[in-house]
Design a protein around this motif. Structure first.
Motif, PDB file in Angstrom:
ATOM      1  N   THR A  79      38.591 -31.334  -8.887  1.00 18.83           N
ATOM      2  CA  THR A  79      37.415 -31.505  -9.737  1.00 18.83           C
ATOM      3  C   THR A  79      36.992 -32.963  -9.789  1.00 18.83           C
ATOM      4  N   ALA A  80      37.982 -33.864  -9.885  1.00 16.45           N
ATOM      5  CA  ALA A  80      37.674 -35.294  -9.907  1.00 16.45           C
ATOM      6  C   ALA A  80      37.033 -35.726  -8.595  1.00 16.45           C
ATOM      7  N   PHE A  96      33.337 -37.407  -7.967  1.00 23.68           N
ATOM      8  CA  PHE A  96      33.100 -38.608  -7.166  1.00 23.68           C
ATOM      9  C   PHE A  96      31.997 -38.371  -6.145  1.00 23.68           C
ATOM     10  N   LEU A  97      32.057 -37.241  -5.444  1.00 26.60           N
ATOM     11  CA  LEU A  97      31.042 -36.928  -4.446  1.00 26.60           C
ATOM     12  C   LEU A  97      29.660 -36.757  -5.078  1.00 26.60           C
ATOM     13  N   LEU A 114      24.953 -27.341   3.640  1.00 31.04           N
ATOM     14  CA  LEU A 114      24.996 -26.375   2.550  1.00 31.04           C
ATOM     15  C   LEU A 114      26.235 -26.576   1.687  1.00 31.04           C
ATOM     16  N   VAL A 115      27.339 -26.979   2.324  1.00 27.50           N
ATOM     17  CA  VAL A 115      28.587 -27.198   1.598  1.00 27.50           C
ATOM     18  C   VAL A 115      28.626 -28.596   0.990  1.00 27.50           C
ATOM     19  N   SER A 116      28.256 -29.592   1.772  1.00 28.18           N
ATOM     20  CA  SER A 116      28.438 -30.981   1.340  1.00 28.18           C
ATOM     21  C   SER A 116      27.518 -31.385   0.196  1.00 28.18           C
ATOM     22  N   GLU A 117      26.376 -30.721   0.037  1.00 31.86           N
ATOM     23  CA  GLU A 117      25.441 -31.096  -1.019  1.00 31.86           C
ATOM     24  C   GLU A 117      25.776 -30.454  -2.368  1.00 31.86           C
ATOM     25  N   LEU A 118      26.709 -29.515  -2.372  1.00 29.27           N
ATOM     26  CA  LEU A 118      27.018 -28.793  -3.603  1.00 29.27           C
ATOM     27  C   LEU A 118      27.498 -29.696  -4.742  1.00 29.27           C
ATOM     28  N   PRO A 119      28.383 -30.693  -4.498  1.00 29.14           N
ATOM     29  CA  PRO A 119      28.792 -31.537  -5.629  1.00 29.14           C
ATOM     30  C   PRO A 119      27.617 -32.189  -6.338  1.00 29.14           C
ATOM     31  N   GLY A 178      25.811 -33.589 -10.223  1.00 30.26           N
ATOM     32  CA  GLY A 178      25.075 -34.841 -10.173  1.00 30.26           C
ATOM     33  C   GLY A 178      23.733 -34.793 -10.882  1.00 30.26           C
ATOM     34  N   ARG A 179      23.013 -35.884 -10.769  1.00 35.09           N
ATOM     35  CA  ARG A 179      21.690 -35.953 -11.386  1.00 35.09           C
ATOM     36  C   ARG A 179      20.709 -35.075 -10.597  1.00 35.09           C
TER      37      ARG A 179
END
Length: 279
Positions: free
Chosen positions: A2-3, A7-8, A62-67, A72-73
């Motif tokens: 989760t941390a 960060f991502l 599709l995966v990397s933008e999920l955080p 995120g904002r």
């Protein structure tokens, strides 16, 4: 984990999507099972290499933008077809949004929630919670936001969708997702039989809701997204098999508009699993 997700989530969208592009190509190059399924699906659909090649990297995005989308904002979002949403909401019969596994389907519901859902017409999305406890907590927190609710893939979840539509609200479905056993029919998808949900048709029949097609186009270089919305060209037939066929045809038409952002690696033709139980 989760941390790490947190960060991502603060990284620039362009950086995350760049990492995702590398991830998509790495998986395509190293996983023979994934690569064969990807290529089998594009060949089944008759899509040429020029049109599908970019989908390799887009699948990783599709995966990397999920955080960023979950924690995120807010990301920049443009709209194409917003008047269709406003007209459908004005009818007061509820709206069923059908979104294929194309572009960023996560942002479609978020964009609706931010623009329309906080004015008394929230969207309820049907989804299956992840099995990992840590990821389930992150997903639940991200999707329980102002203007957006969630419903589980159970009988109680379906009842929740019907209740929302009868109040004139909206629901969001991924109709090209393989449903549990007993909740679909075998009908063609790009010329090959695929187990296809009948839920969208049943919701419309029971509530008289309006059907809209929507997908979130991923803009280049981290510039955000464009949500495309258009009406269903014809009413869904009463016969569930014919209705599922019509939905698949509508999804095919959307996918052909931008095959480079469709999730071709998805196991669309897999057999259904056992029917989901009440949670």
């Amino acid at each position: 984990m989760t941390a790490f997700f947190r960060f991502l989530s603060v990284l620039p969208l362009a950086m995350l999507q760049g990492l995702g592009w590398l991830l998509g190509w790495a998986v395509f190059a190293t996983s023979g099972v994934y690569r064969r399924r990807f290529l089998d699906n594009v060949h089944q659909a008759g899509i040429g290499m020029r049109d599908w090649l970019s989908a390799v990297g887009e699948s990783g995005k599709l995966v990397s933008e999920l955080p960023r989308l979950w924690l995120g904002r807010p990301v920049p979002v443009l709209w194409d077809g917003a008047p269709h949403v406003e007209s459908a909401l004005a009818l007061g019969r509820g709206v069923v949004f059908l979104t294929p596994h194309m572009g960023c389907f996560e942002v479609t519901a978020q964009a609706y929630a931010q623009r329309y859902g906080q004015t008394g017409k929230p969207m309820t999305v049907l989804f299956r919670p992840p099995r990992q406890a840590w990821l389930r907590a992150v997903v639940n927190a991200s999707r329980q936001r102002p203007g957006m609710l969630t419903a589980p893939t159970t009988l109680s979840g379906v009842k929740q969708l019907i209740k929302a539509l009868k109040k004139g609200e909206c629901v969001g479905l991924l109709p090209d997702q393989v449903p549990p056993q007993g909740m679909g029919v075998m009908v063609p998808f790009f010329g090959r039989d695929a187990y296809t949900m009948t839920l969208s048709a049943r919701l419309v029949q029971q509530t008289g809701a309006t059907v809209l097609l929507a997908w979130g186009e991923r803009l280049g270089w981290g510039r955000g997204y464009r949500v495309h919305v258009q009406p269903m060209q014809a009413s869904l037939p009463l016969d569930l098999t014919l209705a599922a066929t019509a939905v698949n045809q509508a999804m095919q038409d959307l996918i052909r508009q931008c095959p480079g952002q469709y999730l071709w690696g998805y196991a669309r033709y897999k057999p259904p699993q056992a029917t989901a139980h009440e949670s």
